[in-house]
Design a protein around this motif. Structure first.
Motif, PDB file in Angstrom:
ATOM      1  N   VAL A  96       0.861  -1.183   0.000  1.00  0.00           N
ATOM      2  CA  VAL A  96       0.000   0.000   0.000  1.00  0.00           C
ATOM      3  C   VAL A  96       0.895   1.230   0.000  1.00  0.00           C
ATOM      4  O   VAL A  96       1.822   1.340   0.813  1.00  0.00           O
ATOM      5  CB  VAL A  96      -0.937   0.008   1.220  1.00  0.00           C
ATOM      6  N   HIS A  97       0.639   2.165  -0.885  1.00  0.00           N
ATOM      7  CA  HIS A  97       1.454   3.374  -1.031  1.00  0.00           C
ATOM      8  C   HIS A  97       0.636   4.595  -0.618  1.00  0.00           C
ATOM      9  O   HIS A  97      -0.601   4.593  -0.701  1.00  0.00           O
ATOM     10  CB  HIS A  97       1.934   3.523  -2.480  1.00  0.00           C
ATOM     11  N   PHE A  98       1.367   5.625  -0.207  1.00  0.00           N
ATOM     12  CA  PHE A  98       0.711   6.869   0.221  1.00  0.00           C
ATOM     13  C   PHE A  98       1.176   8.073  -0.583  1.00  0.00           C
ATOM     14  O   PHE A  98       0.496   9.096  -0.597  1.00  0.00           O
ATOM     15  CB  PHE A  98       0.983   7.119   1.713  1.00  0.00           C
ATOM     16  N   PHE A  99       2.335   7.975  -1.219  1.00  0.00           N
ATOM     17  CA  PHE A  99       2.883   9.105  -1.968  1.00  0.00           C
ATOM     18  C   PHE A  99       3.063   8.711  -3.425  1.00  0.00           C
ATOM     19  O   PHE A  99       3.470   7.587  -3.732  1.00  0.00           O
ATOM     20  CB  PHE A  99       4.232   9.540  -1.381  1.00  0.00           C
ATOM     21  N   LYS A 100       2.781   9.657  -4.310  1.00  0.00           N
ATOM     22  CA  LYS A 100       2.974   9.462  -5.749  1.00  0.00           C
ATOM     23  C   LYS A 100       3.587  10.730  -6.325  1.00  0.00           C
ATOM     24  O   LYS A 100       3.026  11.830  -6.159  1.00  0.00           O
ATOM     25  CB  LYS A 100       1.644   9.152  -6.439  1.00  0.00           C
ATOM     26  N   PHE A 104       1.609  13.530  -1.317  1.00  0.00           N
ATOM     27  CA  PHE A 104       0.752  12.639  -0.542  1.00  0.00           C
ATOM     28  C   PHE A 104      -0.639  12.600  -1.186  1.00  0.00           C
ATOM     29  O   PHE A 104      -1.299  13.622  -1.323  1.00  0.00           O
ATOM     30  CB  PHE A 104       0.634  13.134   0.906  1.00  0.00           C
ATOM     31  N   GLY A 106      -2.812   9.776  -0.341  1.00  0.00           N
ATOM     32  CA  GLY A 106      -3.638   8.831   0.415  1.00  0.00           C
ATOM     33  C   GLY A 106      -3.302   7.395   0.054  1.00  0.00           C
ATOM     34  O   GLY A 106      -2.527   7.130  -0.890  1.00  0.00           O
ATOM     35  N   PRO A 107      -3.845   6.444   0.744  1.00  0.00           N
ATOM     36  CA  PRO A 107      -3.520   5.034   0.473  1.00  0.00           C
ATOM     37  C   PRO A 107      -4.027   4.579  -0.892  1.00  0.00           C
ATOM     38  O   PRO A 107      -5.183   4.814  -1.248  1.00  0.00           O
ATOM     39  CB  PRO A 107      -4.235   4.282   1.611  1.00  0.00           C
ATOM     40  N   THR A 132      -3.523   3.256 -10.904  1.00  0.00           N
ATOM     41  CA  THR A 132      -3.619   3.135  -9.454  1.00  0.00           C
ATOM     42  C   THR A 132      -5.081   2.938  -9.039  1.00  0.00           C
ATOM     43  O   THR A 132      -6.008   3.329  -9.765  1.00  0.00           O
ATOM     44  CB  THR A 132      -3.064   4.391  -8.746  1.00  0.00           C
ATOM     45  N   ARG A 134      -7.526   3.489  -5.510  1.00  0.00           N
ATOM     46  CA  ARG A 134      -7.605   4.058  -4.170  1.00  0.00           C
ATOM     47  C   ARG A 134      -8.153   3.046  -3.176  1.00  0.00           C
ATOM     48  O   ARG A 134      -9.017   2.236  -3.497  1.00  0.00           O
ATOM     49  CB  ARG A 134      -8.516   5.296  -4.176  1.00  0.00           C
TER      50      ARG A 134
END
Length: 392
Positions: A96-100, A104, A106-107, A132, A134
């Motif tokens: 699970v990523h939070f930054f792109k 930031f 979100g997940p 991606t 969400r």
């Protein structure tokens, strides 16, 4: 300094008053902290001492978290227990990523692209960072019935727009391992509680009779306990589990395993109760109850057992891990619970093949909650035992 002076509570050691000013046995001169301590009940004293045992206290919080999770397993698990994803067989854990791009957002998770390695005959999954999905919270997903009564489709978290979220990967049928571990915790954690309840009743009843009456009753009980304890536990578990009919429903197998674990683990509890009652039966209040015509069952249940119930509870918390490990071992060997019932032992049964573990190591992850729960129960049991000990 003469013997007629004593230190006043709350003042420096250099400040002394005469015994005429300070009476150490006077309730009025107790500080609020002292008064709270001297007038506290046994439960309060045990709770205060238990909180000081930090490892045991945090272990109790961890176990409380586990039991809250299994109470709402359908809501917390992102997928239903038997939900299969045909396009994600043996899929590895998904991050699970939070930054792109440094921001930031979100997940979220990346889309997965599946390929087949013809040289190794193995499925491979790669992340497509151009797409991606969400992670949503309190969103609709697979339908279920909470506690078998309340129909709902709400989940704590899930993937929106048709993506997938496999925090711990999937198994050979494409079922989410994280969801199955949560559902399996319900069986593995409750089987220990029910098994301890069975052994608790047997241990208190048989041990109470042996300790209260003594004599030939005590001799028979002790010989029976020695015979049971001389038999290796694992072969005995295997023999009793093997004689259960294969035609039994999963629910009957569950209760059968529970009764087997309870029937074999009451001996330690019985000996603890017997040794305590042998000393307590000579007390004056027991003689007074006998002279008043109280029956032995009432004397044991109302006067003797409550005197050391805290020690029995501490012993029970240490016994629960043994039963959880017993169920896990039986299910791992294929002689315990069987599908469609799901427990941690059943999940580990799929990791018996070493080649599967080498190719798909995440299948052995169900052993992690087993280790955490066993350690938490042991640490909490040690803390309860120390807190309930009046000589500490």
């Amino acid at each position: 300094m003469n013997d007629s002076s004593l230190p006043r509570p709350g003042k420096p050691l250099g400040h002394y008053v005469s015994t005429a000013e300070f009476d150490p046995y006077s309730i009025e001169q107790l500080t609020p902290e002292q008064e709270k301590y001297f007038f506290a009940s046994q439960r309060q004293l045990i709770w205060w001492k238990f909180k000081k045992h930090r490892v045991a206290y945090w272990s109790a919080l961890i176990l409380l978290f586990f039991y809250v999770v299994i109470a709402f397993a359908e809501f917390i698990a992102p997928y239903e227990l038997t939900r299969r994803h045909q396009d994600s067989i043996y899929a590895p854990p998904q991050g699970v990523h939070f930054f792109k791009d440094g921001e930031f957002v979100g997940p979220f998770v990346y889309q997965r692209v599946r390929t087949l390695d013809m040289d190794l005959l193995k499925r491979k999954y790669a992340a497509n960072e151009a797409k991606t999905y969400r992670v949503g919270f309190f969103c609709d997903g697979d339908e279920y019935k909470l506690w078998g009564l309340i129909p709902s489709s709400k989940h704590l978290f899930c993937i929106r727009d048709g993506g997938t979220l496999f925090l711990l990967g999937t198994d050979r049928l494409g079922r989410d391992l994280f969801s199955r571990i949560i559902y399996g915790a319900r069986i593995s954690l409750t089987i220990g509680l029910i098994g301890v309840a069975v052994s608790f009743i047997l241990g208190i009843s048989i041990g109470g009779l042996a300790g209260y009456y003594g004599g030939w009753v005590d001799n028979i009980v002790q010989r029976m306990i020695e015979v049971l304890q001389s038999i290796p536990s694992i072969p005995l578990w295997l023999a009793l589990a093997a004689i259960m009919p294969v035609t039994w429903s999963p629910l009957l197998v569950y209760f059968g395993i529970t009764i087997i674990l309870g029937l074999l683990d009451w001996t330690g509890m019985a000996r603890a109760v017997r040794s305590k009652l042998l000393s307590l039966r000579e007390e004056d209040y027991v003689m007074a109850a006998q002279l008043m015509g109280a029956r032995p069952s009432r004397i044991i249940a109302r006067h003797l057992i409550p005197g050391f119930m805290s020690h029995l509870i501490a012993s029970a918390t240490i016994t629960i891990p043994t039963m959880i490990l017993g169920e896990t071992a039986l299910s791992f060997l294929g002689l315990g619970l069987r599908p469609p019932v799901t427990s941690w032992g059943v999940l580990l049964n799929e990791a018996q093949n070493i080649s599967v573990v080498v190719l798909y190591p995440w299948l052995i992850l169900p052993v992690v909650p087993v280790i955490v729960v066993i350690l938490a129960f042991n640490f909490m049991g040690d803390g309860l035992r120390d807190a309930a000990d009046p000589y500490q």
